[in-house]
Design a protein around this motif. Structure first.
Motif, PDB file in Angstrom:
ATOM      1  N   THR A  81      33.137 -14.245   3.740  1.00 50.70           N
ATOM      2  CA  THR A  81      34.366 -13.471   3.533  1.00 50.70           C
ATOM      3  C   THR A  81      34.254 -12.155   4.287  1.00 50.70           C
ATOM      4  O   THR A  81      33.158 -11.705   4.624  1.00 50.70           O
ATOM      5  N   VAL A  82      35.396 -11.516   4.524  1.00 47.82           N
ATOM      6  CA  VAL A  82      35.445 -10.265   5.273  1.00 47.82           C
ATOM      7  C   VAL A  82      35.464  -9.097   4.290  1.00 47.82           C
ATOM      8  O   VAL A  82      36.173  -9.135   3.279  1.00 47.82           O
ATOM      9  N   PHE A  83      34.669  -8.071   4.577  1.00 47.93           N
ATOM     10  CA  PHE A  83      34.693  -6.866   3.749  1.00 47.93           C
ATOM     11  C   PHE A  83      36.061  -6.199   3.863  1.00 47.93           C
ATOM     12  O   PHE A  83      36.578  -6.009   4.965  1.00 47.93           O
ATOM     13  N   SER A  84      36.606  -5.818   2.717  1.00 49.23           N
ATOM     14  CA  SER A  84      37.985  -5.329   2.678  1.00 49.23           C
ATOM     15  C   SER A  84      38.123  -3.857   3.047  1.00 49.23           C
ATOM     16  O   SER A  84      39.234  -3.400   3.322  1.00 49.23           O
ATOM     17  N   ASN A  85      37.028  -3.107   3.060  1.00 50.97           N
ATOM     18  CA  ASN A  85      37.135  -1.657   3.253  1.00 50.97           C
ATOM     19  C   ASN A  85      36.733  -1.191   4.645  1.00 50.97           C
ATOM     20  O   ASN A  85      36.473  -0.005   4.836  1.00 50.97           O
ATOM     21  N   PHE A  86      36.675  -2.090   5.626  1.00 57.65           N
ATOM     22  CA  PHE A  86      36.360  -1.650   6.991  1.00 57.65           C
ATOM     23  C   PHE A  86      37.173  -2.479   7.975  1.00 57.65           C
ATOM     24  O   PHE A  86      37.166  -3.696   7.900  1.00 57.65           O
ATOM     25  N   PRO A  87      37.864  -1.836   8.904  1.00 64.27           N
ATOM     26  CA  PRO A  87      38.034  -0.388   9.000  1.00 64.27           C
ATOM     27  C   PRO A  87      38.943   0.146   7.910  1.00 64.27           C
ATOM     28  O   PRO A  87      39.714  -0.601   7.312  1.00 64.27           O
ATOM     29  N   VAL A  88      38.877   1.446   7.674  1.00 60.33           N
ATOM     30  CA  VAL A  88      39.643   2.067   6.598  1.00 60.33           C
ATOM     31  C   VAL A  88      41.119   2.052   6.977  1.00 60.33           C
ATOM     32  O   VAL A  88      41.503   2.456   8.069  1.00 60.33           O
ATOM     33  N   SER A  89      41.959   1.564   6.081  1.00 59.61           N
ATOM     34  CA  SER A  89      43.389   1.494   6.351  1.00 59.61           C
ATOM     35  C   SER A  89      43.989   2.891   6.379  1.00 59.61           C
ATOM     36  O   SER A  89      43.565   3.798   5.653  1.00 59.61           O
ATOM     37  N   LYS A  90      44.988   3.081   7.226  1.00 63.01           N
ATOM     38  CA  LYS A  90      45.744   4.322   7.374  1.00 63.01           C
ATOM     39  C   LYS A  90      44.883   5.484   7.874  1.00 63.01           C
ATOM     40  O   LYS A  90      45.296   6.635   7.821  1.00 63.01           O
ATOM     41  N   ARG A  91      43.693   5.188   8.335  1.00 64.94           N
ATOM     42  CA  ARG A  91      42.860   6.227   8.936  1.00 64.94           C
ATOM     43  C   ARG A  91      42.276   5.667  10.226  1.00 64.94           C
ATOM     44  O   ARG A  91      41.347   4.881  10.206  1.00 64.94           O
ATOM     45  N   LYS A  92      42.857   6.046  11.340  1.00 66.70           N
ATOM     46  CA  LYS A  92      42.469   5.482  12.629  1.00 66.70           C
ATOM     47  C   LYS A  92      41.180   6.142  13.095  1.00 66.70           C
ATOM     48  O   LYS A  92      41.197   7.233  13.665  1.00 66.70           O
ATOM     49  N   ILE A  93      40.062   5.486  12.853  1.00 72.06           N
ATOM     50  CA  ILE A  93      38.764   6.022  13.257  1.00 72.06           C
ATOM     51  C   ILE A  93      38.035   5.088  14.205  1.00 72.06           C
ATOM     52  O   ILE A  93      37.002   5.453  14.748  1.00 72.06           O
ATOM     53  N   VAL A  94      38.541   3.872  14.395  1.00 71.56           N
ATOM     54  CA  VAL A  94      37.887   2.887  15.260  1.00 71.56           C
ATOM     55  C   VAL A  94      38.840   2.557  16.401  1.00 71.56           C
ATOM     56  O   VAL A  94      39.887   1.946  16.196  1.00 71.56           O
ATOM     57  N   TYR A  95      38.454   2.964  17.602  1.00 72.19           N
ATOM     58  CA  TYR A  95      39.281   2.680  18.768  1.00 72.19           C
ATOM     59  C   TYR A  95      38.759   1.413  19.449  1.00 72.19           C
ATOM     60  O   TYR A  95      37.927   0.689  18.890  1.00 72.19           O
ATOM     61  N   ARG A  96      39.249   1.131  20.631  1.00 73.79           N
ATOM     62  CA  ARG A  96      38.894  -0.112  21.320  1.00 73.79           C
ATOM     63  C   ARG A  96      37.390  -0.201  21.522  1.00 73.79           C
ATOM     64  O   ARG A  96      36.791   0.636  22.188  1.00 73.79           O
ATOM     65  N   THR A  97      36.807  -1.222  20.941  1.00 76.84           N
ATOM     66  CA  THR A  97      35.347  -1.341  20.865  1.00 76.84           C
ATOM     67  C   THR A  97      34.840  -2.342  21.886  1.00 76.84           C
ATOM     68  O   THR A  97      35.338  -3.473  21.963  1.00 76.84           O
ATOM     69  N   SER A  98      33.847  -1.918  22.664  1.00 79.89           N
ATOM     70  CA  SER A  98      33.253  -2.796  23.676  1.00 79.89           C
ATOM     71  C   SER A  98      31.856  -3.254  23.306  1.00 79.89           C
ATOM     72  O   SER A  98      31.332  -4.187  23.933  1.00 79.89           O
ATOM     73  N   CYS A  99      31.220  -2.647  22.304  1.00 76.32           N
ATOM     74  CA  CYS A  99      29.851  -3.021  21.937  1.00 76.32           C
ATOM     75  C   CYS A  99      29.591  -2.628  20.490  1.00 76.32           C
ATOM     76  O   CYS A  99      30.127  -1.623  19.988  1.00 76.32           O
ATOM     77  N   LEU A 100      28.761  -3.394  19.800  1.00 72.66           N
ATOM     78  CA  LEU A 100      28.398  -3.165  18.403  1.00 72.66           C
ATOM     79  C   LEU A 100      26.898  -3.311  18.252  1.00 72.66           C
ATOM     80  O   LEU A 100      26.270  -4.086  18.976  1.00 72.66           O
ATOM     81  N   ASP A 101      26.324  -2.609  17.280  1.00 77.19           N
ATOM     82  CA  ASP A 101      24.899  -2.799  17.021  1.00 77.19           C
ATOM     83  C   ASP A 101      24.535  -2.250  15.654  1.00 77.19           C
ATOM     84  O   ASP A 101      25.161  -1.294  15.155  1.00 77.19           O
ATOM     85  N   PHE A 102      23.511  -2.888  15.035  1.00 79.78           N
ATOM     86  CA  PHE A 102      22.917  -2.440  13.781  1.00 79.78           C
ATOM     87  C   PHE A 102      21.532  -1.877  14.065  1.00 79.78           C
ATOM     88  O   PHE A 102      20.853  -2.319  14.988  1.00 79.78           O
ATOM     89  N   SER A 103      21.105  -0.915  13.261  1.00 83.52           N
ATOM     90  CA  SER A 103      19.744  -0.403  13.374  1.00 83.52           C
ATOM     91  C   SER A 103      18.752  -1.484  12.946  1.00 83.52           C
ATOM     92  O   SER A 103      19.145  -2.485  12.325  1.00 83.52           O
ATOM     93  N   PRO A 104      17.460  -1.319  13.236  1.00 80.28           N
ATOM     94  CA  PRO A 104      16.485  -2.404  12.972  1.00 80.28           C
ATOM     95  C   PRO A 104      16.490  -2.937  11.549  1.00 80.28           C
ATOM     96  O   PRO A 104      16.264  -4.130  11.334  1.00 80.28           O
TER      97      PRO A 104
END
Length: 520
Positions: free
Chosen positions: A472-495
């Motif tokens: 299932t998809v987490f419901s709280n990301f990205p945050v609705s009505k708060r534009k904080i994530v623009y066009r994304t070209s790469c993603l990564d998690f820390s170790p």
């Protein structure tokens, strides 16, 4: 006419008409005593006739203790009488005391004893039929059939359905629970190691590259495999390193590559070197972080390609898998800077993903077909079509070897079992994630294979985090009505998934702290 003064005389008792007056009766003590005795006799008669009146009188005017004792005696007599069967002398054994006797019904309906035939062809009773001959059934037989079906579904008769089982008093059960609770000590409120679904607990931090934001679009963000460092690179011809603390994220170092807009940058397996490729040539750079030396690689022996943009670092280390044109993949060793072998698929290569042990590589083609290659023998061991895919765009495999994710131009991301992809010619996806409306261009798993991050660089806010255990998809990301994530070209998690970052077209690398994970 002369005025006449009329004088009204006061009305006195003497002027009132005479009334008939009655004298009060004379008090006779004998008659009063006789009347009192008569009332006492009547009250005594009422008490003898109806015991409830006498009890009510005692309750109103005293003798509460006697009334309570009398009520208790009556209740015990009634309870004892109900537990003794006809013909018994009233004595009970210990076994008889543990059993609860069934009370006789107050009244019996004669119609219940009639063997009425029930139509078994009704849609509510069809599942109870065992043959064509049972088109009708008596009430008693139907009840028995339903009881058998219930016991079969429950794996036997439950204890609450057994009338001979003595039930514990609710107060006794609470006392036993309290005693069991007091026998142990410790913290009864503990957090689970498993990541819960629904809402992902996270905190937005300062941008990872806040001390040196890029003036152009960022193309890469990657955490160091062992140090608390993050790297960003982009079209501003630079590669930068930052220390991650979540508060200030100070810059460690930044290098500028002349006339070399970085298309992709990655740490080597040991984390000592950064490999960077550009857009329009086959030259690439090697940046030795330990010595601070930048080495350009102009030519690669055995590589017949006009340009090199995409590559992947092999899990075994010391080698790169370069993506060529016309479906070619080239294995290059960093030690000798030469191609040792090449592989080819039908169509163009749009993404590669290594298995957790590095023995297999999954290659996604633009036509939506996935090829499985054995790295040691350079032989294709399996091939299947990504279900529903017209044009493939990305691919990723989980670190624990359980999942394989394939993205398509329509935005659908199919999540497969990696074992099925290795052994089946037509695997079925475990889940088709349809939350993106534009091309799924980036896919990344976290270290524990509990989260899959998917993104599209074609639209703002087009990022989703998938909880893999529940798909299932987490419901709280990205945050609705708060534009904080623009066009994304790469993603990564820390170790150890303590942080999550992404590279956007504004030159920033937003950083998020995942509170479920305690380590970096």
């Amino acid at each position: 006419m002369e005025d006449v003064n009329v004088i009204k005389l006061p009305v006195t008792e003497e002027r009132l008409p005479a009334k008939k007056r009655t004298r009060p009766p004379k008090f006779d003590p004998r008659e009063e005593d006789q009347e009192r005795q008569t009332n006492v006799k009547r009250l005594a008669g009422l008490g003898e006739t109806d015991e409830s009146v006498k009890l009510l009188e005692e309750l109103l005017f005293g003798a509460e203790d006697e009334l309570v004792d009398r009520l208790v005696e009556q209740e015990e007599e009634q309870t004892g009488a109900s537990l003794v069967e006809d013909g018994d002398d009233g004595s009970c054994d210990s076994e008889d005391q543990d059993q609860v006797q069934t009370r006789e019904p107050i009244w019996v309906d004669e119609d219940d004893e009639l063997e009425e035939e029930v139509d078994m062809k009704h849609r509510y009773r069809r599942d109870l039929i065992r043959g064509e001959a049972e088109s009708t059934m008596t009430n008693q037989r139907l009840q028995e059939r339903m009881r058998q079906q219930f016991q079969k579904a429950m794996g036997g008769a439950p204890s609450w359905a057994d009338g001979n089982v003595k039930k514990k008093n609710a107060d006794e059960e609470e006392d036993e629970d309290d005693e069991e609770l007091l026998r142990r000590t410790g913290n009864f409120v503990a957090s689970s190691d498993r990541l819960p679904s629904g809402v992902l607990r996270m905190k937005k931090c300062l941008h990872a590259n806040s001390s040196r934001p890029s003036e152009e679009r960022l193309t890469t963000v990657q955490f160091h495999p062992s140090a608390q460092v993050v790297m960003t690179a982009g079209l501003d011809q630079s590669v930068s390193l930052f220390q991650v603390d979540g508060k200030t994220n100070p810059k460690i170092q930044s290098i500028h590559l002349e006339r070399f807009p970085v298309h992709r940058a990655q740490f080597s397996r040991d984390g000592d070197t950064v490999i960077a490729t550009s857009l329009k040539n086959k030259m690439f750079y090697l940046y030795d972080m330990m010595e601070g030396r930048v080495t350009p690689v102009h030519t690669v022996r055995g590589l017949n390609e006009a340009r090199v943009k995409e590559f992947s670092v092999c899990p075994e280390g010391g080698a790169l898998l370069l993506t060529g044109t016309n479906g070619y993949l080239h294995l290059l060793t960093l030690k000798t800077k030469e191609v040792v072998r090449s592989m080819k698929i039908n169509g163009d290569v749009i993404g590669v993903a290594f298995s957790h042990d590095g023995s297999k590589v999954f290659v996604n083609s633009e036509d939506g077909e996935v090829y499985v290659w054995d790295m040691r023998s350079s032989r294709c061991v399996n091939r299947f079509t990504d279900e529903g895919c017209v044009k493939g765009t990305s691919i990723a495999s989980s670190p624990n070897g359980q999942y394989l994710a394939c993205g398509s131009q329509s935005g659908v991301v199919n999540v497969y079992s990696q074992e099925a992809c290795l052994n089946s010619a037509n695997p079925k996806p475990l889940k088709a994630v349809m939350n993106l409306l534009t091309s799924a261009t980036s896919l990344t798993f976290n270290h524990s294979s509990e989260i899959l991050a998917i993104a599209s660089r074609a639209e703002d806010e087009a990022v989703r985090l998938v909880h893999l255990p529940s798909l299932t998809v987490f419901s709280n990301f990205p945050v609705s009505k708060r534009k904080i994530v623009y066009r994304t070209s790469c993603l990564d998690f820390s170790p150890h998934s303590g942080f999550f970052s992404l590279a956007n077209n504004k030159g920033h690398a937003p950083l998020f702290r995942l509170l479920h994970y305690k380590d970096f």
